[in-house]
Design a protein around this motif. Structure first.
Motif, PDB file in Angstrom:
ATOM      1  N   GLU A 107       0.829  -1.202   0.000  1.00  0.00           N
ATOM      2  CA  GLU A 107       0.000   0.000   0.000  1.00  0.00           C
ATOM      3  C   GLU A 107       0.869   1.260   0.000  1.00  0.00           C
ATOM      4  N   TYR A 108       0.693   2.068  -1.056  1.00  0.00           N
ATOM      5  CA  TYR A 108       1.458   3.313  -1.193  1.00  0.00           C
ATOM      6  C   TYR A 108       0.502   4.494  -1.071  1.00  0.00           C
ATOM      7  N   ILE A 110      -0.550   8.004  -1.788  1.00  0.00           N
ATOM      8  CA  ILE A 110      -0.297   9.085  -2.740  1.00  0.00           C
ATOM      9  C   ILE A 110      -0.504  10.435  -2.065  1.00  0.00           C
ATOM     10  N   LEU A 114      -5.855   9.385  -1.432  1.00  0.00           N
ATOM     11  CA  LEU A 114      -5.617   8.320  -2.405  1.00  0.00           C
ATOM     12  C   LEU A 114      -4.558   7.328  -1.951  1.00  0.00           C
ATOM     13  N   LEU A 116      -2.598   3.702  -3.480  1.00  0.00           N
ATOM     14  CA  LEU A 116      -2.367   2.803  -4.608  1.00  0.00           C
ATOM     15  C   LEU A 116      -1.733   1.522  -4.080  1.00  0.00           C
ATOM     16  N   THR A 117      -2.319   0.372  -4.448  1.00  0.00           N
ATOM     17  CA  THR A 117      -1.836  -0.913  -3.943  1.00  0.00           C
ATOM     18  C   THR A 117      -1.618  -1.904  -5.076  1.00  0.00           C
ATOM     19  N   SER A 148      -3.586  -3.903  -9.715  1.00  0.00           N
ATOM     20  CA  SER A 148      -3.476  -2.739  -8.835  1.00  0.00           C
ATOM     21  C   SER A 148      -4.858  -2.276  -8.395  1.00  0.00           C
ATOM     22  N   LEU A 150      -6.834   1.177  -6.633  1.00  0.00           N
ATOM     23  CA  LEU A 150      -6.762   2.601  -6.296  1.00  0.00           C
ATOM     24  C   LEU A 150      -7.911   2.935  -5.348  1.00  0.00           C
ATOM     25  N   ASP A 151      -7.576   3.250  -4.098  1.00  0.00           N
ATOM     26  CA  ASP A 151      -8.572   3.583  -3.075  1.00  0.00           C
ATOM     27  C   ASP A 151      -8.724   5.091  -2.948  1.00  0.00           C
ATOM     28  N   TYR A 152      -9.982   5.542  -2.718  1.00  0.00           N
ATOM     29  CA  TYR A 152     -10.273   6.946  -2.447  1.00  0.00           C
ATOM     30  C   TYR A 152     -11.045   7.031  -1.134  1.00  0.00           C
ATOM     31  N   PHE A 161     -13.229   2.259  -4.326  1.00  0.00           N
ATOM     32  CA  PHE A 161     -12.031   1.929  -5.083  1.00  0.00           C
ATOM     33  C   PHE A 161     -12.357   1.346  -6.457  1.00  0.00           C
ATOM     34  N   ALA A 163     -10.237  -1.122  -9.497  1.00  0.00           N
ATOM     35  CA  ALA A 163      -9.086  -2.018  -9.620  1.00  0.00           C
ATOM     36  C   ALA A 163      -9.078  -2.671 -10.993  1.00  0.00           C
TER      37      ALA A 163
END
Length: 199
Positions: A107-108, A110, A114, A116-117, A148, A150-152, A161, A163
């Motif tokens: 899990e990164y 941003i 946000l 990004l995983t 990948s 992408l969570d908000y 999210f 994906a």
């Protein structure tokens, strides 16, 4: 003696204002749940791509462990297909795909909203063949997935999210060598929308 006092005072002064060293990352139990719907897009020269039409599918993932931004958990997918070519798949009308897998992601963050995983997963899959009233048989196998998410963030511990994942399957099928690859292999892109509960 004066020098001894001076060294002692400097040592105390130095240690008083030192920053605390960061503790080593630890394996933690960190639970979050993803509920999602996805569209599987099959491609290639195989039975799922050539003779099946997927309906909107459902998936659930439960992350259980965290270590230094790495997350690990379990997932399960459910897909129902209408069989569109009876010349290829006998006189059957539906099939159901179920898979259970282990998923690992990094899990990164941003920004504050946000995440990004990138993810990697491995598991087992079953394709059940049948008609609306009876079951014909099933094919078991395995799957590998990579993609990948992408969570908000929309709340304190709630996210929506999207994906995308590439999933490849190998099923155990007994058939002639000529048709082995056609019935035992499958490739799909999963286009996903969902909601996540928990950090």
């Amino acid at each position: 003696m004066k020098y001894s006092y001076l060294i002692f005072i400097l040592f105390i002064w130095n240690t008083t204002f030192c920053q605390e060293s960061k503790s080593k990352p630890e394996l933690e139990i960190e639970v979050n749940l993803r509920l999602q719907t996805f569209l599987p897009v099959h491609f290639g020269n195989n039975a799922l791509a050539k003779a099946h039409k997927p309906r909107p599918a459902f998936s659930m993932q439960l992350n259980l462990l965290e270590y230094n931004n790495f997350k690990a958990g379990l997932g399960i997918d459910f897909v129902t297909y209408d069989i569109t070519n009876n010349e290829l798949i006998a006189n059957l009308s539906t099939s159901k795909y179920t898979s259970a897998y282990v998923l690992i992601g990094y899990e990164y963050k941003i920004n504050k909203k946000l995440l990004l995983t990138p993810t990697f997963g491995y598991g087992s899959a079953t394709l059940d063949l049948g008609s609306r009233n009876s079951r014909f048989g099933n094919q078991g196998g395995n799957e590998i997935r990579i993609g990948s998410i992408l969570d908000y963030r929309i709340g304190k511990a709630i996210y929506v999210f999207g994906a995308i994942h590439y999933v490849t399957n190998t099923f155990d099928v007994e058939t002639t060598a000529e048709y082995k690859s056609f019935f035992s292999k499958a490739n799909q892109l999963q286009l996903t929308l969902g909601i996540r509960f928990g950090n």
